[in-house]
Write an enzyme that holds these catalytic residues in place. Structure first.
Site, PDB file in Angstrom:
ATOM      1  CG  ASP A 195      -1.774   1.130   1.478  1.00 33.54           C
ATOM      2  OD1 ASP A 195      -1.835   1.997   0.594  1.00 33.54           O
ATOM      3  OD2 ASP A 195      -2.437   1.176   2.545  1.00 33.54           O
ATOM      4  CG  HIS A 368      -4.418   4.132   3.578  1.00 31.33           C
ATOM      5  ND1 HIS A 368      -4.432   3.005   2.798  1.00 31.33           N
ATOM      6  CD2 HIS A 368      -5.639   4.689   3.454  1.00 31.33           C
ATOM      7  CE1 HIS A 368      -5.612   2.898   2.198  1.00 31.33           C
ATOM      8  NE2 HIS A 368      -6.367   3.912   2.587  1.00 31.33           N
TER       9      HIS A 368
HETATM   10 ZN   LIG Z   1      -7.898   0.846  -0.810  1.00 30.45          ZN
HETATM   11 ZN   LIG Z   2      -9.287   0.294   2.318  1.00 34.04          ZN
END
Ligand SMILES: [Zn+2]
Ligand SMILES: [Zn+2]
Length: 555
Positions: A195, A368
């Site tokens: 990510d 995130h």
């Molecule tokens: Zn995502």
């Molecule tokens: Zn997500």
């Protein structure tokens, strides 16, 4: 020679529609099938899907679909992918955590797709999928049940992180399973696809549990009604709003279809606890004193048809906002949505509401991880190769730089692109020949109520005008008896639109021949087929989305 190939079909060089194919010994596992919400320029488009025609060609080789978590950018395209794979061959089984599978099931239901095998997986399980060994690793994110996917192959493990942060004090459940990640690293991670969303932010992300405190603080200063908007799938956030409301003796009303749906799924699976008598219906809001009510609403992204947007435009059937209400944005706009969010906020001020965003108080925490967490992931799993995913090109580059900073050799870091396969074998890793990838638009989703459809049609007409294509066919055999008539009104770039008329006629002929070969004669179906073909053609040529209205006349 044994090899592993990963092929991203979405999510690289963009935010959204994540989809990754992992191939080994001729078998394919698909990780995530996400969608993207249209930008304001794509008026009239409801959804954007990855172009997965390559997967359709390989339908027979698909072993399974694995979903990392229940967010739309990972799960949203499932009904379309399932429908098309089923048409080519058969629907593959779908694997994921229990909440993710519950959300998948509700989504497939809305599309009347039953008979799909949904396999709820526990993070302690390891399942054989053809030549792969599948395992889910528990991660923390802005939705419960988020997982990294470890696909074991004879060359080593391909680890796709899904969306994650390393939250040390998550709202429920344990923190991310760092010990399993480290173990996988020791056993040998061949490729890490991680990510990249917040690689441009320094340090560590804030913990989700911090948000609750700040929400309560903000609430305690409010005298009127409070409206909190967040992502409907952020069940932990909803929980914290409910907790803050409970502490301050306020009742909670859930407004917006997806908010009610997700809270009910979350309650069923035990991710959210609501004290008895706490919830009131949207219609009952007026029965309670203003200082005793919190409304939790969809619309944190300024989505045109969302509850908050409609309240802001005084167009909501149940809730009328007024002077003295406070609206708390417990979310930040996803890139691309800033304008819509700002418009919504300004309308709220116009009504006389107070607006609190993350700039005024820390009422939001991102799901995130920041740069240090991305480095931690790299150090834990010590991958042989790295390919950053889930980010625009700038973030993919920054992620590559972080990998280099923690000691991955530059030649082992691959900055990929949608449609570009990365092949790994004994000789090393390299990009190979491009496959088809891109966007597919969906308009006219038959979900939502009629008012939504009317509104959408009006937006389309106002922005890009209309093409009417009159097709006259013979009643006996469905063949075209006259050149199709093409009329357009209100279309920007009239000249270019004029040049299209020839191509439109060709497309009509082609579609009619195709329909004849499939023995399709129903006018409704023909119109639908013509619409799809013509809408795609017009978009390809004009990069605009006028309404396309085919009219089939039988003589
Ligand atoms: Zn995502
Ligand atoms: Zn997500």
């Amino acid at each position: 020679m044994s090899n592993v190939t990963v092929l991203p079909l979405g999510g690289l060089g963009e935010i959204g529609k994540n989809m990754m194919l992992v191939e080994h010994d001729g078998r394919i596992v698909v990780i995530d099938v996400g969608l993207r919400f249209p930008t304001p320029e794509m008026v009239g488009i409801d959804l954007v899907l990855p172009d997965f025609s390559y997967l359709r060609e390989r339908a027979r080789d698909v072993e399974a679909i694995v979903i990392t978590h229940g967010h739309e950018d990972h799960l949203g395209a499932l009904p379309w992918v399932i429908r098309e794979l089923a048409a080519e061959h058969e629907a593959p089984p779908v694997y994921g955590g229990p909440l993710t599978m519950a959300m998948a099931s509700s989504k497939l239901d809305e599309h009347r797709l039953r008979d799909v095998e949904l396999v709820k997986m526990d993070t302690s399980e390891s399942i054989e999928l053809g030549p792969f060994q599948l395992e889910l690793v528990h991660m923390t994110h802005s939705i419960p049940d988020a997982c990294a996917v470890a696909l074991g192959t004879e060359l080593g493990t391909v680890l796709i992180t899904g969306d994650y942060k390393f939250d040390q004090t998550p709202v429920d459940g344990p923190p991310a399973d760092v010990s399993r990640l480290a173990e996988l690293g020791r056993e040998g991670v061949l490729l890490l696809c991680g990510d990249s969303t917040n690689v441009d932010r320094d340090g560590f992300s804030a913990s989700e549990s911090r948000v609750g405190r700040h929400l309560e603080e903000v609430f305690s200063r409010c005298e009127g009604r409070i409206v909190v908007t967040s992502f409907a799938s952020n069940i932990h956030r909803v929980q914290q709003v409910i907790d803050a409301a409970t502490a301050l003796d306020r009742k909670v009303a859930l407004v917006g279809r997806s908010m009610r749906k997700n809270v009910s799924i979350g309650r069923r699976l035990g991710h959210i606890e609501v004290p008895d008598g706490m919830l009131i219906g949207p219609r009952e809001v007026g029965d309670h004193p203003d200082e005793r009510v919190v409304i939790i609403s969809t619309g944190s992204q300024g989505e045109p048809l969302s509850a908050l947007r409609r309240m802001a435009y005084r167009d909501h059937p149940q809730v009328q906002l007024k002077d003295g209400d406070t609206v708390v944005f417990s979310a930040t706009p996803v890139p691309g949505n800033e304008r819509a969010v700002n418009e919504t906020i300004d309308r709220l001020y116009h009504i006389g509401c107070d607006v609190i965003t993350n700039k005024d108080a820390p009422v939001h925490a991102s799901g995130h991880g920041h740069a240090e967490e991305v480095k931690l992931m790299l150090n834990l799993v010590k991958p042989r190769y790295v390919m950053p995913i889930h980010g625009d090109f700038k973030r993919l580059r920054l992620h590559a730089e972080l990998a280099e900073a923690v000691g991955v050799a530059p030649e082992d870091i691959f900055q990929g692109d949608n449609g570009l396969p990365l092949r790994i074998d004994e000789r090393g890793a390299r990009f190979t020949e491009r496959k088809q990838a891109g966007m597919v638009f969906v308009d006219g989703v038959e979900i939502g109520d009629v008012a939504d459809v009317a509104l959408r049609d009006r937006r389309m007409l106002s922005a890009d005008g209309i093409f009417v294509v009159v097709v006259t066919i013979a009643e006996q055999d469905g063949s075209s008896v006259a050149d199709p008539e093409v009329i357009f009104r209100g279309v920007p770039f009239m000249d270019e639109a004029g040049e299209l008329v020839g191509e439109i006629r060709e497309t009509v002929q082609g579609t009619l021949q195709h329909a004849a070969s499939e023995e399709i004669r129903e006018v409704d179906l023909l119109q639908q087929m013509l619409h799809d073909a013509l809408a795609q053609l017009v978009y390809d040529r004009l990069r605009r989305r006028p309404m396309v209205l085919p009219v089939v006349v039988e003589v």
